[in-house]
Design an enzyme around this catalytic site. Structure first.
Site, mmCIF file in Angstrom:
data_model
loop_
_atom_site.group_PDB
_atom_site.id
_atom_site.type_symbol
_atom_site.label_atom_id
_atom_site.label_comp_id
_atom_site.label_asym_id
_atom_site.label_seq_id
_atom_site.Cartn_x
_atom_site.Cartn_y
_atom_site.Cartn_z
ATOM 1 N N CYS A 53 -3.267 8.464 3.210
ATOM 2 C CA CYS A 53 -2.827 8.167 1.891
ATOM 3 C C CYS A 53 -4.003 8.325 0.967
ATOM 4 O O CYS A 53 -3.621 8.344 -0.173
ATOM 5 C CB CYS A 53 -2.344 6.596 2.127
ATOM 6 S SG CYS A 53 -3.844 5.677 2.897
ATOM 7 N N GLU A 98 0.880 -1.172 0.034
ATOM 8 C CA GLU A 98 -0.056 0.164 0.096
ATOM 9 C C GLU A 98 0.734 1.289 -0.116
ATOM 10 O O GLU A 98 1.443 1.547 0.852
ATOM 11 C CB GLU A 98 -0.855 0.227 1.185
ATOM 12 C CG GLU A 98 -1.784 -1.269 1.396
ATOM 13 C CD GLU A 98 -2.867 -1.108 0.383
ATOM 14 O OE1 GLU A 98 -3.231 0.033 -0.100
ATOM 15 O OE2 GLU A 98 -3.457 -2.266 0.061
HETATM 16 P P1 NAP Z 1 8.268 4.967 4.560
HETATM 17 O O1 NAP Z 1 9.473 5.829 4.856
HETATM 18 O O2 NAP Z 1 8.275 4.183 3.352
HETATM 19 O O3 NAP Z 1 8.245 3.944 5.778
HETATM 20 C C1 NAP Z 1 7.097 2.943 6.050
HETATM 21 C C2 NAP Z 1 7.683 1.776 6.962
HETATM 22 O O4 NAP Z 1 8.744 1.178 6.138
HETATM 23 C C3 NAP Z 1 7.893 2.192 8.192
HETATM 24 O O5 NAP Z 1 7.556 1.555 9.267
HETATM 25 C C4 NAP Z 1 9.615 2.400 7.948
HETATM 26 O O6 NAP Z 1 10.317 2.128 9.180
HETATM 27 C C5 NAP Z 1 9.615 1.110 7.341
HETATM 28 N N1 NAP Z 1 11.094 0.988 6.700
HETATM 29 C C6 NAP Z 1 11.615 1.809 5.931
HETATM 30 N N2 NAP Z 1 12.853 1.295 5.448
HETATM 31 C C7 NAP Z 1 12.850 0.033 5.660
HETATM 32 C C8 NAP Z 1 13.558 -0.965 5.207
HETATM 33 N N3 NAP Z 1 14.754 -0.879 4.685
HETATM 34 N N4 NAP Z 1 13.433 -2.330 5.713
HETATM 35 C C9 NAP Z 1 12.160 -2.390 6.338
HETATM 36 N N5 NAP Z 1 11.381 -1.560 6.840
HETATM 37 C C10 NAP Z 1 11.653 -0.162 6.243
HETATM 38 O O7 NAP Z 1 6.833 5.656 4.648
HETATM 39 P P2 NAP Z 1 6.451 6.658 5.819
HETATM 40 O O8 NAP Z 1 7.063 7.923 5.758
HETATM 41 O O9 NAP Z 1 6.141 5.952 7.126
HETATM 42 O O10 NAP Z 1 4.674 6.655 5.330
HETATM 43 C C11 NAP Z 1 4.388 7.911 4.495
HETATM 44 C C12 NAP Z 1 4.140 7.230 3.211
HETATM 45 O O11 NAP Z 1 3.024 6.045 3.223
HETATM 46 C C13 NAP Z 1 3.324 8.066 2.290
HETATM 47 O O12 NAP Z 1 4.044 8.165 0.932
HETATM 48 C C14 NAP Z 1 1.820 7.745 2.115
HETATM 49 O O13 NAP Z 1 1.489 7.849 0.891
HETATM 50 C C15 NAP Z 1 2.039 6.376 2.336
HETATM 51 N N6 NAP Z 1 0.925 5.429 2.907
HETATM 52 C C16 NAP Z 1 0.171 4.685 2.243
HETATM 53 C C17 NAP Z 1 -1.030 4.165 2.704
HETATM 54 C C18 NAP Z 1 -1.811 3.119 1.791
HETATM 55 O O14 NAP Z 1 -2.522 2.643 2.507
HETATM 56 N N7 NAP Z 1 -1.581 3.127 0.741
HETATM 57 C C19 NAP Z 1 -1.076 4.355 4.080
HETATM 58 C C20 NAP Z 1 -0.551 5.174 4.786
HETATM 59 C C21 NAP Z 1 0.664 5.887 4.202
HETATM 60 P P3 NAP Z 1 10.647 3.316 10.151
HETATM 61 O O15 NAP Z 1 9.697 4.252 10.405
HETATM 62 O O16 NAP Z 1 11.498 2.844 11.234
HETATM 63 O O17 NAP Z 1 11.924 4.071 9.224
#
Ligand code: NAP
Length: 520
Positions: free
Chosen positions: A296, A257
């Site tokens: 999102c 997602e």
């Molecule tokens: P993110 O930076 O991609 O992080 C998402 C999750 O992935 C966090 O728990 C992060 O951990 C983890 N993560 C990052 N790098 C990783 C790796 N190499 N290995 C394992 N886990 C890893 O996104 P975010 O800033 O938290 O969220 C914002 C984004 O999410 C926005 O772009 C939004 O559009 C999207 N979003 C989509 C939905 C949907 O349902 N489609 C819902 C909500 C948000 P850490 O926090 O510990 O770095």
């Protein structure tokens, strides 16, 4: 004393061995907690889920697992006020936005409890009707969905620390698969407290729930063919995770997602007196304000017929300038800060970038206050939908771009398609023929489509709200995933197996339950 967010692994709480990361109060920037899960035994967590949690859950029927989710929902709900306060402080949400997350999470658990009750006294699901395969009905086939014998790993985004964890857990646990949860770090305090409540409640069988509060180390490298990974976050991280060689090697199921440039399309002829037009304005402004635009499903592109642009712009500006940005703990505040310093940096830089190809109509690319991660609700306008940036750059804050189009469904469809796949788009019209045409244009590019009209305005829930009975996910850039949608959401955690054999045996074991068969 600073709270330390330990991880719950193999039936006990553990502390990581690495340098802790701080979690902040989004309004005061004071340190609230520290988190680290480096050095924990990720392989042991997977094995514990597979060998302890999985068998315990599979020994239960759908109805029993549903009953378990109902009790879990109640146990978390008992701590609602405490969780709301944590969300206000750590995630910077207003009380109303905090409820959206916390109640959304417990509500989804309760909804899945109901789906479980409905699915009945067996631990698997029949899929469709039986099929005659031979010359007579003796040789028969049936599709059956059975729980996978692995662990469900959930990596969640920071913006919905409660809902994101609980909606994923609801589907997996109801399917009969144990979960390993990892929250987004910036707002992990809310998720961690919920994890504590879940563990202390003793409602889930041993091994059904584990929680890493920080990074997940080499966990993905240790996953096997019966495990699954469901991720919510940015498209960038999603690509990185789905490209993991171990996941590819074992064909581990991955559901993504990711981000999405959702659109709201106003149909032609909806003048100022139209209830549908008011609904459009309300929903666009709600999406920009709610959770400070960190949703999102929030609208990022606002498509308005050229003839209505001037009036719609004035109406939107008046409504956006009425938003009261400030301390989320103050009941007069209608929009709180962004969740983290990183978010503040990304959003202010993103606004400046969008403004380069258009103009800021209201709001600013500057931070709103000197302390706390505040920005203003910001509306950008572009004279044409041509510039690629509006279809590529998701600014994850209270930000959207107003753009004109010629009012035809085909033009709206072509513009929406440039986003390369969305979670949800909305279209507003009282003309059924226009609505049908726009639906067919937009549907291939969206996981969900919301069509507003006078007839449903009064009863509608806004398009940004994800409902457990409807699927959540979207094609292409939105990740290509699918969550929720009632029992469909359990399918990701189950193997669909085509079973062939003697009809009498197959129908007795896997056909409709006896009570249902008797009433057919
Ligand atoms: P993110 O930076 O991609 O992080 C998402 C999750 O992935 C966090 O728990 C992060 O951990 C983890 N993560 C990052 N790098 C990783 C790796 N190499 N290995 C394992 N886990 C890893 O996104 P975010 O800033 O938290 O969220 C914002 C984004 O999410 C926005 O772009 C939004 O559009 C999207 N979003 C989509 C939905 C949907 O349902 N489609 C819902 C909500 C948000 P850490 O926090 O510990 O770095």
């Amino acid at each position: 004393m600073t709270t330390y967010l330990d991880s719950y692994v193999c039936g006990a709480w553990h502390r990581g061995t690495g340098e802790p990361n701080s979690l902040y109060n989004a309004t005061t920037e004071a340190v609230m907690a520290e988190v680290n899960s480096d050095g924990l035994d990720y392989g042991a967590a997977l094995e514990y889920a597979r060998t302890v949690g999985g068998p315990a859950l599979r020994a239960m029927s759908f109805a029993e697992r549903g009953e378990m989710l109902k009790r879990l929902s109640g146990a978390i709900h008992e701590h609602r006020d405490e969780l709301l306060d944590l969300s206000i402080a750590n995630a910077g949400t207003t009380r109303k936005d905090a409820k959206f997350d916390i109640d959304g999470g417990t509500g989804t658990l309760a909804a899945y409890a109901y789906f479980g009750k409905d699915a009945g006294a067996r631990g698997f699901l029949a899929d469709g009707d039986g099929v005659q395969l031979g010359r007579t009905a003796r040789f028969w086939g049936r599709h059956v969905m059975v729980p996978l014998h692995g662990a469900a790993v959930h990596i969640n985004a920071f913006n919905f620390p409660a809902w994101n964890m609980l909606e994923k857990a609801a589907c997996a646990l109801l399917a009969g698969v144990p979960v390993i949860e990892k929250p987004g770090r910036a707002t992990a305090l809310v998720a961690w407290r919920i994890a504590q409540i879940i563990v202390e409640s003793g409602i889930l069988p041993e091994g059904a729930f584990q929680f890493f509060s920080g990074r997940v180390g080499d966990l993905l490298d240790r996953m096997g063919p019966q495990d699954s990974l469901a991720f919510t976050g940015s498209a960038y991280t999603g690509l990185k995770l789905r490209s993991n060689p171990n996941l590819l090697k074992h064909s581990v199921r991955v559901n993504i997602e990711a981000d999405s440039l959702n659109a709201a399309v106003l149909g032609p002829g909806e003048d100022e007196g139209s209830e549908t037009r008011r609904l459009f304005l309300r929903n666009v402004v709600l999406d920009m304000q709610q959770k400070t635009g960190q949703k999102c499903t929030a609208v990022r592109r606002i498509l308005v017929p050229e003839a209505d642009l001037e009036d719609v712009r004035a109406e939107l500006v008046a409504m956006l300038e009425g938003i009261k940005t400030g301390d989320p703990a103050d009941s007069a505040t209608t929009m709180g800060p962004l969740a983290s310093a990183a978010q503040l940096q990304d959003v202010t830089a993103g606004i400046a970038k969008l403004a380069e190809s258009g103009r800021i109509v209201t709001g600013s690319a500057e931070r709103f206050l000197d302390t706390g991660y505040f920005v203003s609700p910001t509306l950008i306008e572009t004279d044409s939908a041509d510039a690629a940036i509006y279809h590529e750059e998701e600014v994850f804050g209270p930000v959207a771009t107003l753009m004109p189009y010629d009012g035809t469904p085909e033009a709206a469809g072509a513009i929406v398609a440039r986003g390369q796949g969305c979670l949800v788009s909305s279209a507003y019209s009282n003309d059924p023929a226009w609505a049908e045409r726009v639906a067919l244009e937009l549907a291939p590019w969206n996981g969900r489509l919301w069509i507003g009209s006078d007839k449903m305005a009064e009863q509608s829930l806004p398009p940004g709200m994800v409902l457990p009975a409807m699927i959540h996910g979207g094609p292409g850039r939105a990740g290509g995933g699918e969550e929720l949608g009632g029992l469909r959401g359990c399918g990701f955690y189950m193997q669909r197996c085509a079973i062939q054999g003697f009809k009498g045996t197959l129908e007795a074991s896997f056909g409709p339950p006896r009570e249902a068969a008797a009433t057919r």
